[in-house]
Motif scaffolding. Structure first.
Motif, mmCIF file in Angstrom:
data_model
loop_
_atom_site.group_PDB
_atom_site.id
_atom_site.type_symbol
_atom_site.label_atom_id
_atom_site.label_comp_id
_atom_site.label_asym_id
_atom_site.label_seq_id
_atom_site.Cartn_x
_atom_site.Cartn_y
_atom_site.Cartn_z
ATOM 1 N N HIS A 177 -1.865 -2.017 -6.497
ATOM 2 C CA HIS A 177 -1.263 -0.649 -6.806
ATOM 3 C C HIS A 177 0.227 -0.781 -7.257
ATOM 4 O O HIS A 177 1.002 0.122 -7.195
ATOM 5 C CB HIS A 177 -1.236 0.112 -5.626
ATOM 6 C CG HIS A 177 -0.586 -0.717 -4.252
ATOM 7 N ND1 HIS A 177 0.636 -0.724 -3.980
ATOM 8 C CD2 HIS A 177 -1.234 -1.244 -3.165
ATOM 9 C CE1 HIS A 177 0.869 -1.418 -2.681
ATOM 10 N NE2 HIS A 177 -0.399 -1.698 -2.362
ATOM 11 N N ALA A 181 -8.939 5.120 -3.937
ATOM 12 C CA ALA A 181 -7.707 5.044 -3.781
ATOM 13 C C ALA A 181 -7.310 6.027 -2.718
ATOM 14 O O ALA A 181 -7.891 6.787 -2.123
ATOM 15 C CB ALA A 181 -7.013 5.709 -4.874
ATOM 16 N N ILE A 201 -3.431 4.224 -12.377
ATOM 17 C CA ILE A 201 -3.777 3.004 -12.492
ATOM 18 C C ILE A 201 -5.369 3.061 -12.690
ATOM 19 O O ILE A 201 -5.843 2.430 -13.560
ATOM 20 C CB ILE A 201 -3.774 2.092 -11.189
ATOM 21 C CG1 ILE A 201 -2.333 2.201 -10.707
ATOM 22 C CG2 ILE A 201 -4.339 0.740 -11.265
ATOM 23 C CD1 ILE A 201 -2.047 1.460 -9.157
ATOM 24 N N ALA A 212 -1.886 5.879 -7.006
ATOM 25 C CA ALA A 212 -3.022 5.034 -8.156
ATOM 26 C C ALA A 212 -3.684 5.745 -8.776
ATOM 27 O O ALA A 212 -4.398 4.872 -9.650
ATOM 28 C CB ALA A 212 -3.900 4.724 -6.775
ATOM 29 N N ALA A 227 -7.716 0.599 -6.070
ATOM 30 C CA ALA A 227 -6.090 0.375 -6.252
ATOM 31 C C ALA A 227 -5.335 0.672 -4.790
ATOM 32 O O ALA A 227 -4.464 1.519 -4.914
ATOM 33 C CB ALA A 227 -5.616 1.556 -7.386
ATOM 34 N N ALA A 228 -5.937 0.352 -3.811
ATOM 35 C CA ALA A 228 -5.494 0.239 -2.705
ATOM 36 C C ALA A 228 -5.294 -1.189 -1.908
ATOM 37 O O ALA A 228 -6.097 -2.254 -2.416
ATOM 38 C CB ALA A 228 -6.168 1.075 -1.767
ATOM 39 N N LYS A 236 -3.091 0.132 -15.365
ATOM 40 C CA LYS A 236 -1.901 1.256 -15.548
ATOM 41 C C LYS A 236 -0.962 1.473 -16.759
ATOM 42 O O LYS A 236 -0.595 2.294 -17.071
ATOM 43 C CB LYS A 236 -1.161 1.108 -14.272
ATOM 44 C CG LYS A 236 0.043 2.281 -14.026
ATOM 45 C CD LYS A 236 0.532 2.110 -12.829
ATOM 46 C CE LYS A 236 1.567 3.337 -12.782
ATOM 47 N NZ LYS A 236 2.391 3.193 -11.473
#
Length: 350
Positions: free
Chosen positions: A84, A8, A16, A13, A67-68, A137
Motif C-alpha cells: 500500500h 483492501a 493501487i 488502496a 493492497a493491505a 498504482k
C-alpha cells in the motif's frame, strides 16, 4: 474467463487496485472487490463488482490481490501482496515494509530497492515467491489518463503547480506546521496549489486546508491523487510515501522534517524556509536532478505503465508452478489466519 478478487482495508488502496482491475478486464476476466474496515462503503467503478465476505468465499477466485498488510487466507487462490506504499522508513524494517506475516504466497515488489531484501527473506522463509513487477498504482502516471491531470491543472492558467500532501502519522505530519506558510503562498497567487491529506488525518485539518480553496488552490480527494501528481511540477510533503511516488517522475520534492532525508529531497525544518525551498525546487541543480533519477531507478525503474500486466504474469507463473513448490506457512502465519477468522466471525471451510 476466470474470476479474480481485489482486497483492501483503506480507501487509499483503491488507486493501487484500479489499474490491476483494468488489466484483468482487458484480458476478459471477471473482477470483484471486497473492501473492509477503512475502505468499507467505497467502490471501484463498474464493471468491478462489490462483494462481501460470503460472496468472496463463494467466488472461488483464481487469485486474490491485496493492497493491505493482511488478507483472509481462507479464500481460494494464491494471495498476492501488492503493497500500500513505498518503503519510506517510518518504522524499522522488522515492523515496517519488510515484515513477513506468513499470509502471502507472492510478493510483487516495486523495484530493486525492495526486491533484494524480499528475496533474501524468501531464502530464509521459503513459503512465498518474490517477483519484481513495478507497482500498478503508478501505471496511470505513464499512460493516457483521459485528461484527468490536465483538468486539475487547467485552473492554473499557465502558472507553475505545486502539490501538497501529508501523512497522517502525527509526529511526522507537516500539515499542522505548514498551514500558515502554505496559506501565504496561496494568497500570493504566483503559483497554483493542489492540496490533499491522508484520509486518516484529523477532520479539523481537512477543514483548515479546504478553507484555502479558491482561484489559487484546489483540494484533491484521495481518488484523484495520481492525476494530481501528474499535474504538479513540484511536491511539498513530509514522510508520506507520496514523496517516492512523485520522484518516480523525476520531479523535485520539498520535504518538511523527513524522517530519513536523502539527496533527492530538499528537506527543511522551519516553516519560514518554505519560499526558499520552493525556489530551489523550481530551479533544480544538476546534482539534484541526478539524485532524483538515481533514486527513481532504485525504487521503481518502470516507466511503461505496464506494472499491472507484469503482476498478472507473475501470478500466472505462480499458478503454473514455475517457482517450484512453496513451503507451508509458518506457525505465526497460521495463528494470524485464525485471528483473522475470529475478527471476521467466519469459521467455515475456505
Amino acid at each position: 474467463m476466470a474470476e479474480y478478487l481485489l482486497f483492501a482495508t483503506e480507501r487509499y488502496a483503491l488507486p493501487i487496485l484500479q489499474p490491476l482491475a483494468d488489466a484483468l478486464q482487458a484480458s476478459g476476466h471477471g473482477v470483484s472487490a471486497w473492501l473492509v474496515d477503512g475502505a468499507a462503503g467505497a467502490r471501484l467503478p463498474a464493471p468491478v463488482r462489490s462483494v462481501g465476505l460470503r460472496e468472496a468465499v463463494a467466488l472461488k477466485p483464481r487469485a486474490v490481490f491485496s493492497a493491505a498488510n493482511w488478507v483472509p487466507t481462507f479464500l481460494s487462490g494464491p494471495k498476492v501482496q501488492m503493497f500500500h506504499g513505498f518503503n519510506v522508513e517510518k518504522r524499522d524494517d522488522a515492523r515496517g515494509h519488510f515484515r513477513v506475516r506468513g499470509l502471502f504466497d507472492l510478493y510483487c515488489t516495486q523495484g530493486p530497492a525492495t526486491t533484494a531484501p524480499f528475496r533474501a527473506l524468501a531464502a530464509q522463509h521459503p513459503h512465498f515467491a518474490v517477483v519484481e513487477t513495478g507497482w500498478p498504482k503508478l501505471d496511470p502516471l505513464f499512460r493516457d489518463d483521459g485528461g484527468a491531470s490536465a483538468a486539475l491543472r487547467a485552473p492554473a492558467n499557465g502558472r507553475p503547480t505545486v502539490l501538497f500532501a501529508s501523512t497522517f502519522t502525527e509526529r511526522l505530519s507537516a500539515a499542522p506546521h505548514l498551514f500558515d506558510a502554505i496559506a501565504a503562498e496561496i494568497a500570493r497567487g504566483d503559483r497554483y496549489w493542489l492540496l490533499t491529506l491522508h484520509p486518516k488525518c484529523a477532520p479539523e485539518l481537512f477543514d483548515r486546508y479546504r478553507s484555502l480553496v479558491g482561484p489559487n488552490a484546489a483540494f484533491v480527494e484521495t481518488e484523484q491523487l495520481m492525476a494530481a501528481q501528474r499535474a504538479a511540477d513540484v511536491l511539498v510533503a513530509d514522510t508520506t510515501s507520496v514523496v517516492s511516488e512523485f520522484v518516480v517522475q523525476h520531479k523535485p520534492v520539498v520535504t518538511f522534517r523527513n524522517r530519513a532525508p536523502k539527496p533527492h529531497m530538499l528537506d527543511f525544518d522551519a516553516p519560514s524556509q518554505l519560499p526558499t525551498m520552493l525556489a530551489q525546487a523550481f530551479a533544480p541543480s544538476a546534482s539534484l536532478r541526478d539524485a532524483l533519477a538515481d533514486y527513481a531507478n532504485a525504487i521503481h525503474p518502470y516507466r511503461d505503465g505496464r506494472s499491472s500486466e507484469r503482476v498478472l504474469a507473475a501470478t500466472e507463473a505462480l499458478l503454473e508452478g514455475r517457482f517450484g513448490r512453496l513451503a507451508g506457512k509458518p506457525l505465526s502465519g497460521r495463528l494470524r489466519a485464525l485471528q483473522i477468522r475470529a475478527d471476521l466471525g467466519y469459521w467455515r471451510p475456505g
